[in-house]
Design an enzyme around this catalytic site. Sequence first.
Site, mmCIF file in Angstrom:
data_model
loop_
_atom_site.group_PDB
_atom_site.id
_atom_site.type_symbol
_atom_site.label_atom_id
_atom_site.label_comp_id
_atom_site.label_asym_id
_atom_site.label_seq_id
_atom_site.Cartn_x
_atom_site.Cartn_y
_atom_site.Cartn_z
ATOM 1 N N ILE A 1 0.830 -1.213 0.000
ATOM 2 C CA ILE A 1 0.000 0.000 0.000
ATOM 3 C C ILE A 1 0.865 1.263 0.000
ATOM 4 O O ILE A 1 0.567 2.229 -0.717
ATOM 5 C CB ILE A 1 -0.948 -0.024 1.234
ATOM 6 C CG1 ILE A 1 -1.944 -1.189 1.106
ATOM 7 C CG2 ILE A 1 -1.683 1.302 1.380
ATOM 8 C CD1 ILE A 1 -2.806 -1.428 2.341
ATOM 9 N N VAL B 1 10.109 3.230 11.842
ATOM 10 C CA VAL B 1 9.175 4.157 12.495
ATOM 11 C C VAL B 1 9.052 3.907 13.998
ATOM 12 O O VAL B 1 8.490 4.726 14.724
ATOM 13 C CB VAL B 1 7.766 4.127 11.850
ATOM 14 C CG1 VAL B 1 7.816 4.571 10.400
ATOM 15 C CG2 VAL B 1 7.114 2.763 11.992
ATOM 16 N N TYR C 1 -3.251 -6.104 17.179
ATOM 17 C CA TYR C 1 -3.368 -5.356 15.916
ATOM 18 C C TYR C 1 -4.611 -4.449 15.962
ATOM 19 O O TYR C 1 -4.524 -3.257 15.643
ATOM 20 C CB TYR C 1 -3.451 -6.340 14.748
ATOM 21 C CG TYR C 1 -3.491 -5.682 13.381
ATOM 22 C CD1 TYR C 1 -2.358 -5.090 12.823
ATOM 23 C CD2 TYR C 1 -4.668 -5.656 12.619
ATOM 24 C CE1 TYR C 1 -2.387 -4.492 11.562
ATOM 25 C CE2 TYR C 1 -4.704 -5.056 11.356
ATOM 26 C CZ TYR C 1 -3.561 -4.478 10.838
ATOM 27 O OH TYR C 1 -3.597 -3.881 9.586
HETATM 28 P P1 NAD Z 1 3.261 -4.848 3.612
HETATM 29 O O1 NAD Z 1 3.776 -5.760 4.673
HETATM 30 O O2 NAD Z 1 3.043 -5.372 2.250
HETATM 31 O O3 NAD Z 1 4.201 -3.557 3.503
HETATM 32 C C1 NAD Z 1 4.590 -2.860 4.663
HETATM 33 C C2 NAD Z 1 5.830 -2.028 4.399
HETATM 34 O O4 NAD Z 1 6.202 -1.404 5.634
HETATM 35 C C3 NAD Z 1 7.019 -2.869 3.953
HETATM 36 O O5 NAD Z 1 7.695 -2.231 2.883
HETATM 37 C C4 NAD Z 1 7.897 -2.967 5.206
HETATM 38 O O6 NAD Z 1 9.283 -3.101 4.919
HETATM 39 C C5 NAD Z 1 7.585 -1.638 5.884
HETATM 40 N N1 NAD Z 1 7.829 -1.670 7.332
HETATM 41 C C6 NAD Z 1 7.568 -2.675 8.205
HETATM 42 N N2 NAD Z 1 7.979 -2.324 9.440
HETATM 43 C C7 NAD Z 1 8.482 -1.077 9.343
HETATM 44 C C8 NAD Z 1 9.065 -0.185 10.288
HETATM 45 N N3 NAD Z 1 9.227 -0.523 11.569
HETATM 46 N N4 NAD Z 1 9.462 1.036 9.855
HETATM 47 C C9 NAD Z 1 9.336 1.379 8.545
HETATM 48 N N5 NAD Z 1 8.813 0.570 7.611
HETATM 49 C C10 NAD Z 1 8.395 -0.641 8.008
HETATM 50 O O7 NAD Z 1 1.906 -4.256 4.212
HETATM 51 P P2 NAD Z 1 0.674 -3.497 3.516
HETATM 52 O O8 NAD Z 1 -0.409 -4.478 3.318
HETATM 53 O O9 NAD Z 1 1.135 -2.671 2.382
HETATM 54 O O10 NAD Z 1 0.239 -2.576 4.747
HETATM 55 C C11 NAD Z 1 0.557 -1.217 4.848
HETATM 56 C C12 NAD Z 1 -0.285 -0.603 5.957
HETATM 57 O O11 NAD Z 1 -1.679 -0.828 5.665
HETATM 58 C C13 NAD Z 1 -0.042 -1.203 7.346
HETATM 59 O O12 NAD Z 1 -0.128 -0.181 8.310
HETATM 60 C C14 NAD Z 1 -1.205 -2.181 7.497
HETATM 61 O O13 NAD Z 1 -1.521 -2.416 8.857
HETATM 62 C C15 NAD Z 1 -2.290 -1.430 6.784
HETATM 63 N N6 NAD Z 1 -3.404 -2.274 6.355
HETATM 64 C C16 NAD Z 1 -3.217 -3.285 5.445
HETATM 65 C C17 NAD Z 1 -4.307 -4.057 5.067
HETATM 66 C C18 NAD Z 1 -4.187 -5.188 4.070
HETATM 67 O O14 NAD Z 1 -5.141 -5.925 3.892
HETATM 68 N N7 NAD Z 1 -3.061 -5.351 3.396
HETATM 69 C C19 NAD Z 1 -5.565 -3.810 5.610
HETATM 70 C C20 NAD Z 1 -5.719 -2.773 6.521
HETATM 71 C C21 NAD Z 1 -4.629 -2.007 6.891
#
Ligand code: NAD
Length: 259
Positions: free
Chosen positions: A17, A63, A155
């Site tokens: 995302i 972060v 979470y």
């Molecule tokens: P993902 O795991 O595909 O990507 C997450 C990214 O964040 C990765 O590039 C990772 O390296 C980076 N990351 C992880 N820990 C980190 C840290 N401590 N500091 C900096 N960067 C860090 O996840 P995604 O699905 O793209 O999710 C992104 C956001 O959207 C998250 O906050 C997640 O909770 C939220 N979200 C995702 C979904 C879903 O269905 N995928 C649904 C609701 C919310």
Amino acid sequence: MRLENRVALVTGAGRGIGRAIALRLAEEGADVLATDIDPELAEETASAVRKIGREARATQVDVADPAQIKEVTAMAEQEFDAPLEIMVNNAGIQLLKEVFDVTPEEWDRIVDINARGVFFGMQAAANAMRERGRGTIINMASIAGREASPLYAPYCATKAAVISLTKSFALALAPYGIRVNSVGPGIVDTDLWDKQDAVLAQMKGLRKGEPKAQRIKQVPLGRAGVPEDVAGTVAFLASDDADYITGECILISGGLVML
Ligand code: NAD
């Protein structure tokens, strides 16, 4: 080109995302500082932004460390010789575990990244933006922040914290002309969901892909979301089209959760 020449910082921009958000902001005219805990992924996103024709930098940021967020926020202004106008606190991790088994270390890690990281990300952005009296912050919540779950308790708690913190910061920053909102995705097809699917399949004795398929069946619009669904809403909230919206959480779940 609603965001022409605005400087945007995105956390967790290396994939999923966050990457889609960085690219969409660039398509709308923003220059982007792509940050991620994985520096190679951040650099890949930055080079994709440059291909769109906008300026981009990449930096490694965890972060969970407020000092790193503060430093990179100051860097955005120096690197682009323009003030930071858009901050997207996207980075987040997930933990899928029965409440009986969560360890204090796991609790601390998810809270440090998902909740504390967002608090200090907003604080750093607010301090960079408030003198100019302009800026917008968008935080990554989730439908999990509106729901409860026996398998995702920490979470859900962190995402509820994001929704709450968004409101408090919206109130604190409104006098400075800074808007603060969050978005709450449902099921979005990323690595995060694939990992979750694998753990759920093992827990429930299902085949890989089955837990995800079952969940998608519950979505009224009949499909999983894609990162671009979320990125479009973030771009809208970052733009002047959302000039009268602050403190909100917009759910992007194909109707899975409605308020
Ligand atoms: P993902 O795991 O595909 O990507 C997450 C990214 O964040 C990765 O590039 C990772 O390296 C980076 N990351 C992880 N820990 C980190 C840290 N401590 N500091 C900096 N960067 C860090 O996840 P995604 O699905 O793209 O999710 C992104 C956001 O959207 C998250 O906050 C997640 O909770 C939220 N979200 C995702 C979904 C879903 O269905 N995928 C649904 C609701 C919310």
